[in-house]
Design a protein around this motif. Structure first.
Motif, PDB file in Angstrom:
ATOM      1  N   ARG A   2     -67.400 -86.936  15.813  1.00 36.37           N
ATOM      2  CA  ARG A   2     -67.141 -86.061  14.657  1.00 36.37           C
ATOM      3  C   ARG A   2     -65.739 -85.453  14.649  1.00 36.37           C
ATOM      4  O   ARG A   2     -65.273 -85.009  13.604  1.00 36.37           O
ATOM      5  CB  ARG A   2     -68.200 -84.954  14.632  1.00 36.37           C
ATOM      6  N   LYS A   6     -58.677 -85.582  16.403  1.00 39.70           N
ATOM      7  CA  LYS A   6     -58.235 -84.227  16.051  1.00 39.70           C
ATOM      8  C   LYS A   6     -57.714 -83.505  17.294  1.00 39.70           C
ATOM      9  O   LYS A   6     -58.095 -83.812  18.424  1.00 39.70           O
ATOM     10  CB  LYS A   6     -59.384 -83.438  15.428  1.00 39.70           C
ATOM     11  N   ASP A  84     -54.879 -79.776  14.325  1.00 40.76           N
ATOM     12  CA  ASP A  84     -55.881 -79.828  13.249  1.00 40.76           C
ATOM     13  C   ASP A  84     -56.744 -78.581  13.183  1.00 40.76           C
ATOM     14  O   ASP A  84     -57.284 -78.265  12.123  1.00 40.76           O
ATOM     15  CB  ASP A  84     -56.802 -81.032  13.464  1.00 40.76           C
ATOM     16  N   CYS A  85     -56.916 -77.917  14.332  1.00 44.26           N
ATOM     17  CA  CYS A  85     -57.855 -76.787  14.361  1.00 44.26           C
ATOM     18  C   CYS A  85     -57.337 -75.686  15.278  1.00 44.26           C
ATOM     19  O   CYS A  85     -56.909 -75.962  16.401  1.00 44.26           O
ATOM     20  CB  CYS A  85     -59.220 -77.279  14.870  1.00 44.26           C
ATOM     21  N   THR A 135     -53.393 -80.348   5.984  1.00 44.57           N
ATOM     22  CA  THR A 135     -54.785 -80.296   6.446  1.00 44.57           C
ATOM     23  C   THR A 135     -54.906 -79.414   7.688  1.00 44.57           C
ATOM     24  O   THR A 135     -53.984 -79.358   8.499  1.00 44.57           O
ATOM     25  CB  THR A 135     -55.313 -81.715   6.771  1.00 44.57           C
ATOM     26  N   SER A 137     -57.998 -76.598   9.975  1.00 44.47           N
ATOM     27  CA  SER A 137     -59.170 -75.720   9.966  1.00 44.47           C
ATOM     28  C   SER A 137     -58.940 -74.553  10.922  1.00 44.47           C
ATOM     29  O   SER A 137     -58.697 -74.760  12.114  1.00 44.47           O
ATOM     30  CB  SER A 137     -60.417 -76.508  10.409  1.00 44.47           C
ATOM     31  N   ARG A 181     -58.231 -74.742   5.601  1.00 43.73           N
ATOM     32  CA  ARG A 181     -59.459 -73.966   5.386  1.00 43.73           C
ATOM     33  C   ARG A 181     -59.589 -72.904   6.478  1.00 43.73           C
ATOM     34  O   ARG A 181     -59.232 -73.161   7.641  1.00 43.73           O
ATOM     35  CB  ARG A 181     -60.677 -74.889   5.437  1.00 43.73           C
ATOM     36  N   SER A 233     -64.663 -80.145  11.757  1.00 45.29           N
ATOM     37  CA  SER A 233     -64.736 -81.553  11.313  1.00 45.29           C
ATOM     38  C   SER A 233     -64.510 -81.657   9.805  1.00 45.29           C
ATOM     39  O   SER A 233     -64.553 -80.663   9.072  1.00 45.29           O
ATOM     40  CB  SER A 233     -66.110 -82.134  11.657  1.00 45.29           C
ATOM     41  N   ASP A 234     -64.334 -82.887   9.356  1.00 48.46           N
ATOM     42  CA  ASP A 234     -64.159 -83.119   7.918  1.00 48.46           C
ATOM     43  C   ASP A 234     -65.473 -82.950   7.157  1.00 48.46           C
ATOM     44  O   ASP A 234     -65.462 -82.905   5.922  1.00 48.46           O
ATOM     45  CB  ASP A 234     -63.589 -84.523   7.681  1.00 48.46           C
ATOM     46  N   GLU A 235     -66.583 -82.840   7.865  1.00 50.70           N
ATOM     47  CA  GLU A 235     -67.874 -82.591   7.192  1.00 50.70           C
ATOM     48  C   GLU A 235     -67.830 -81.288   6.390  1.00 50.70           C
ATOM     49  O   GLU A 235     -68.539 -81.123   5.417  1.00 50.70           O
ATOM     50  CB  GLU A 235     -69.002 -82.472   8.234  1.00 50.70           C
ATOM     51  N   SER A 236     -66.989 -80.355   6.827  1.00 53.00           N
ATOM     52  CA  SER A 236     -66.944 -79.028   6.175  1.00 53.00           C
ATOM     53  C   SER A 236     -65.761 -78.921   5.211  1.00 53.00           C
ATOM     54  O   SER A 236     -65.299 -77.826   4.921  1.00 53.00           O
ATOM     55  CB  SER A 236     -66.833 -77.936   7.246  1.00 53.00           C
ATOM     56  N   ARG A 237     -65.288 -80.071   4.680  1.00 54.58           N
ATOM     57  CA  ARG A 237     -64.029 -80.040   3.906  1.00 54.58           C
ATOM     58  C   ARG A 237     -64.083 -79.165   2.664  1.00 54.58           C
ATOM     59  O   ARG A 237     -63.040 -78.790   2.132  1.00 54.58           O
ATOM     60  CB  ARG A 237     -63.568 -81.456   3.559  1.00 54.58           C
TER      61      ARG A 237
END
Ligand SMILES: NC(=O)c1ccc[n+]([C@@H]2O[C@H](COP(=O)([O-])OP(=O)(O)OC[C@H]3O[C@@H](n4cnc5c(N)ncnc54)[C@H](O)[C@@H]3O)[C@@H](O)[C@H]2O)c1
Length: 255
Positions: A2, A6, A84-85, A135, A137, A181, A233-237
């Motif tokens: 997932r 990243k 990424d995060c 991009t 998070s 985000r 993850s990108d699931e929460s985009r």
């Protein structure tokens, strides 16, 4: 996986939920900057991640220090070439933090420096990198005490977590348009050194906390970290500005 490819900075990853996060993020394919002011704790986390086949580096960082916060983002760029995060997890909850009427100014200032200035500085240096890439998070660790009054007060800690929640919303609307985000996790009482070191000495505080929780138990680090994986993850985009409570139902319990 997932979090394949990243790169995540996890502050406070030398202990507790941060260490669990480093292990779980790495198992999902992320490369980790383990940022903590406890160098030995951070090194042990990196050792565990590598032993499990993951990739991680140590950044010895006091999140309340501006030069350290800048170096933390640079460590991600230098070691892994991207970011990424940013998982703003480092936090303190000193024993000397009680009600406003009996908390000393030094304790108040220390809690604010780590829990609030630390999030500010982490974001200050990470967000421009993420916005440049279009991009990213940001995961801010607030607490359920940002939503509720507590009869066993820790007023500096409570105020600090309220500030983190408010800052999360402001960042979400500012940087959402640039692909970054920002979300907050509000954990209830979790079995980590931060809470257990204190409750071990205060049986009454422990009893009250357990009695208020519909599940009758404290949470486990992985029960918070699983939500963080989703947010990284990108699931929460399309999840931005959310205040996500993970507390076993304590904050909806009237009696
Ligand atoms: N445990 C709980 O019940 C609970 C509940 C709600 C929220 N939280 C929050 O979750 C986060 C993680 O807490 P935990 O329970 O895993 O705590 P923990 O004490 O086990 O870990 C916190 C880590 O942060 C590090 N740290 C402290 N100050 C730092 C600084 N200035 N710079 C860099 N690192 C620093 C510590 O060295 C430690 O490794 C904290 O923000 C805490 O406030 C915890």
């Amino acid at each position: 996986m997932r979090l394949q490819d990243k790169v995540a900075i996890i502050t406070g990853a030398g202990s507790g939920m941060g260490r669990t996060a480093a292990a779980f993020f790495a198992a999902e394919g992320a490369r980790i900057v383990v940022a903590d002011y406890d160098a030995a704790g951070a090194e042990e986390t990196v050792r565990q991640v590598r032993a499990a086949g993951g990739r991680a580096v140590v950044a010895r960082v006091d999140v309340s220090n501006e030069a350290d916060a800048r170096a933390m983002t640079e460590a991600a760029m230098d070691s892994f070439g991207r970011l990424d995060c940013l998982y703003n997890n480092a936090g303190v909850m000193p024993e000397a933090d009680h009600s406003v009427t009996d908390t000393d100014v030094a304790t108040w200032d220390r809690v604010m420096a780590v829990n609030v200035r630390g999030v500010f500085l982490g974001c200050k240096y990470a967000i421009p990198r993420m916005a440049e890439a279009g991009t990213g998070s940001i995961i801010n660790v607030s607490s359920f005490v940002a939503l509720l009054g507590c009869s066993v007060p820790q007023d500096a800690y409570t105020a600090s977590k309220g500030a983190v929640l408010a800052m999360t919303r402001s960042l979400a609307v500012q940087f959402g348009p640039r692909g970054v985000r920002t979300n907050a996790i509000l954990p209830g009482p979790i079995e980590t050194p931060l809470l257990m070191d204190w409750l071990v000495k205060d049986e009454e505080a422990r009893r009250i906390r357990l009695a208020r929780n519909p599940t009758g138990r404290f949470g486990k680090p992985e029960e918070v970290v699983n939500l963080a994986i989703y947010l990284a993850s990108d699931e929460s985009r399309w999840t931005n500005g959310a205040a996500m409570v993970v507390d076993g139902g304590i904050s909806v319990n009237y009696f």
